[in-house]
Design a protein around this motif. Structure first.
Motif, mmCIF file in Angstrom:
data_model
loop_
_atom_site.group_PDB
_atom_site.id
_atom_site.type_symbol
_atom_site.label_atom_id
_atom_site.label_comp_id
_atom_site.label_asym_id
_atom_site.label_seq_id
_atom_site.Cartn_x
_atom_site.Cartn_y
_atom_site.Cartn_z
ATOM 1 N N ILE A 147 0.856 -1.193 0.000
ATOM 2 C CA ILE A 147 0.000 0.000 0.000
ATOM 3 C C ILE A 147 0.888 1.238 0.000
ATOM 4 O O ILE A 147 1.723 1.403 0.896
ATOM 5 N N PRO A 148 0.747 2.138 -0.974
ATOM 6 C CA PRO A 148 1.667 3.281 -1.093
ATOM 7 C C PRO A 148 1.370 4.440 -0.155
ATOM 8 O O PRO A 148 2.123 5.419 -0.130
ATOM 9 N N VAL A 149 0.289 4.371 0.598
ATOM 10 C CA VAL A 149 -0.060 5.419 1.555
ATOM 11 C C VAL A 149 -0.005 4.827 2.960
ATOM 12 O O VAL A 149 0.070 3.611 3.127
ATOM 13 N N PRO A 150 -0.036 5.654 4.006
ATOM 14 C CA PRO A 150 0.033 5.121 5.364
ATOM 15 C C PRO A 150 -1.067 4.105 5.646
ATOM 16 O O PRO A 150 -2.241 4.319 5.325
ATOM 17 N N ALA A 151 -0.684 2.994 6.258
ATOM 18 C CA ALA A 151 -1.625 1.936 6.618
ATOM 19 C C ALA A 151 -1.120 1.261 7.879
ATOM 20 O O ALA A 151 0.086 1.078 8.073
ATOM 21 N N VAL A 152 -2.055 0.871 8.746
ATOM 22 C CA VAL A 152 -1.703 0.299 10.036
ATOM 23 C C VAL A 152 -2.756 -0.724 10.422
ATOM 24 O O VAL A 152 -3.923 -0.608 10.039
ATOM 25 N N VAL A 153 -2.351 -1.731 11.186
ATOM 26 C CA VAL A 153 -3.279 -2.739 11.703
ATOM 27 C C VAL A 153 -3.503 -2.475 13.187
ATOM 28 O O VAL A 153 -2.552 -2.419 13.974
ATOM 29 N N ASP A 208 -4.599 -1.250 19.974
ATOM 30 C CA ASP A 208 -3.189 -1.608 19.981
ATOM 31 C C ASP A 208 -2.711 -1.694 18.537
ATOM 32 O O ASP A 208 -3.419 -2.222 17.672
ATOM 33 N N VAL A 209 -1.513 -1.214 18.276
ATOM 34 C CA VAL A 209 -0.936 -1.298 16.938
ATOM 35 C C VAL A 209 -0.250 -2.645 16.793
ATOM 36 O O VAL A 209 0.639 -2.994 17.572
ATOM 37 N N LEU A 210 -0.642 -3.412 15.781
ATOM 38 C CA LEU A 210 -0.087 -4.745 15.561
ATOM 39 C C LEU A 210 0.898 -4.794 14.402
ATOM 40 O O LEU A 210 1.774 -5.654 14.369
ATOM 41 N N ALA A 211 0.747 -3.904 13.435
ATOM 42 C CA ALA A 211 1.647 -3.873 12.271
ATOM 43 C C ALA A 211 1.431 -2.554 11.539
ATOM 44 O O ALA A 211 0.388 -1.913 11.680
ATOM 45 N N TRP A 212 2.409 -2.155 10.736
ATOM 46 C CA TRP A 212 2.302 -0.908 9.985
ATOM 47 C C TRP A 212 3.224 -0.978 8.771
ATOM 48 O O TRP A 212 4.086 -1.862 8.664
ATOM 49 N N ASN A 213 3.054 -0.045 7.836
ATOM 50 C CA ASN A 213 3.941 0.014 6.683
ATOM 51 C C ASN A 213 4.890 1.201 6.810
ATOM 52 O O ASN A 213 4.805 2.006 7.758
ATOM 53 N N ARG A 214 5.808 1.331 5.867
ATOM 54 C CA ARG A 214 6.813 2.398 5.941
ATOM 55 C C ARG A 214 6.186 3.784 5.861
ATOM 56 O O ARG A 214 6.590 4.673 6.628
ATOM 57 N N PRO A 215 5.237 4.039 4.956
ATOM 58 C CA PRO A 215 4.624 5.371 4.951
ATOM 59 C C PRO A 215 4.009 5.759 6.293
ATOM 60 O O PRO A 215 4.114 6.916 6.709
ATOM 61 N N TYR A 216 3.392 4.819 6.996
ATOM 62 C CA TYR A 216 2.825 5.135 8.310
ATOM 63 C C TYR A 216 3.931 5.525 9.279
ATOM 64 O O TYR A 216 3.802 6.501 10.026
#
Length: 293
Positions: A127-133, A139-147
């Motif tokens: 995903i090229p935009v911020p995204a988080v689980v 609770d934050v479980l995972a995220w991508n680099r943009p986030y």
């Protein structure tokens, strides 16, 4: 558990009980006596267990179980239904299906069950935009680099809980600009999930901590508002490198992991899109304030 029948079922309830009868029968027929340590017996007319055998193994009355499998409108408790589920060797998905067909609230999974499949991180990374689980406790479980590039201090602080970030970090140091609309929505969705975790220390301790440390949270919690996550078109944040960025926040359920979802932050307008693209292309230009969401 009671042998007293409920009032006449509605069309929807009747349909569920028809499905329940068929489901229980199919699960019972796939289990052999040998599977549960019983002798096979002679002249069995059913390919699996008999109803009376299921009742015996589950510790319920034969008549009650027969009525349940016949789709009769009887009262069912969570504990007794779970005993039937264990006897029939239902997995987590089948157990949830059984609860829904019986019209009995499901017991939410423990936090230890919230294990993400490896594919989720691959999806986030694509995903090229911020995204988080998040889970439903935020609770934050995972995220991508943009986030991580958008809100680096949130990740670096180590306390990966969104409610703690937005309520315990002073507003002057938090980059969320539309707190008056976002915070009530966060608390309302959190409360809707909280009803499934009333006796769990991780949840009750979080509520006590937030209520004691944040008058703002305490007021919103006392309002008793509940809501489900929805797409919010103008979730607004400010980034000190480029100014204001407006996101559209979309929530996507992660069905393989109960009570878990992906938040995707899509720039809501051309200006915001250009600013996000520039920031992602120039990560070293992002200042690192003492607190960043």
């Amino acid at each position: 558990m009671t042998m007293t029948e409920d009032s006449a079922p509605t069309g929807e309830a009747s349909g569920r009980r028809t499905e329940l009868a068929a489901f229980l029968r199919s699960r019972r027929e796939r289990i052999t006596p040998a599977d549960v340590g019983m002798p096979p017996g002679i002249r069995r007319r059913t390919p699996g267990l008999r109803r009376e055998e299921v009742a015996q193994l589950a510790g319920v009355g034969i008549t009650w179980y027969t009525w349940l499998e016949q789709g009769r409108p009887i009262n069912v408790s969570v504990q007794v239904l779970d005993s039937v589920a264990r006897t029939l060797r239902l997995d987590a998905t089948e157990r949830g299906h059984l609860h829904r067909l019986a019209g009995v609230p499901e017991i939410a999974p423990a936090d230890g069950d919230q294990i993400l499949e490896p594919e989720i991180q691959q999806i986030l990374d694509s995903i090229p935009v911020p995204a988080v689980v998040f889970n439903t406790r935020y609770d934050v479980l995972a995220w991508n680099r943009p986030y991580q590039l958008m809100w680096p201090r949130f990740i670096e602080r180590g306390e990966l809980n969104l409610l703690c970030e937005v309520f315990l970090v002073p507003p002057c140091c938090n980059t969320m600009e539309n707190r008056e609309s976002e915070l009530p929505a966060l608390v309302a969705t959190f409360r809707a999930a909280y009803a499934r975790h009333l006796k769990e220390p991780a949840w009750t301790d979080l509520v006590r901590r937030l209520s004691a440390a944040s008058p703002e949270f305490a007021v919103l919690w006392a309002a008793q508002d509940v809501a489900l996550p929805v797409t919010r078109e103008f979730r607004v944040y400010a980034n000190p490198a480029v100014g204001q960025v407006v996101y559209r926040c979309t929530t996507l359920a992660v069905t393989a992991t109960p009570e878990t979802y992906i938040n995707v932050y899509t720039p809501a307008d051309d200006v915001s899109r250009e600013r996000v693209e520039w920031l992602l292309a120039h990560p070293d230009a992002i200042p690192a304030p003492s607190h960043t969401h």
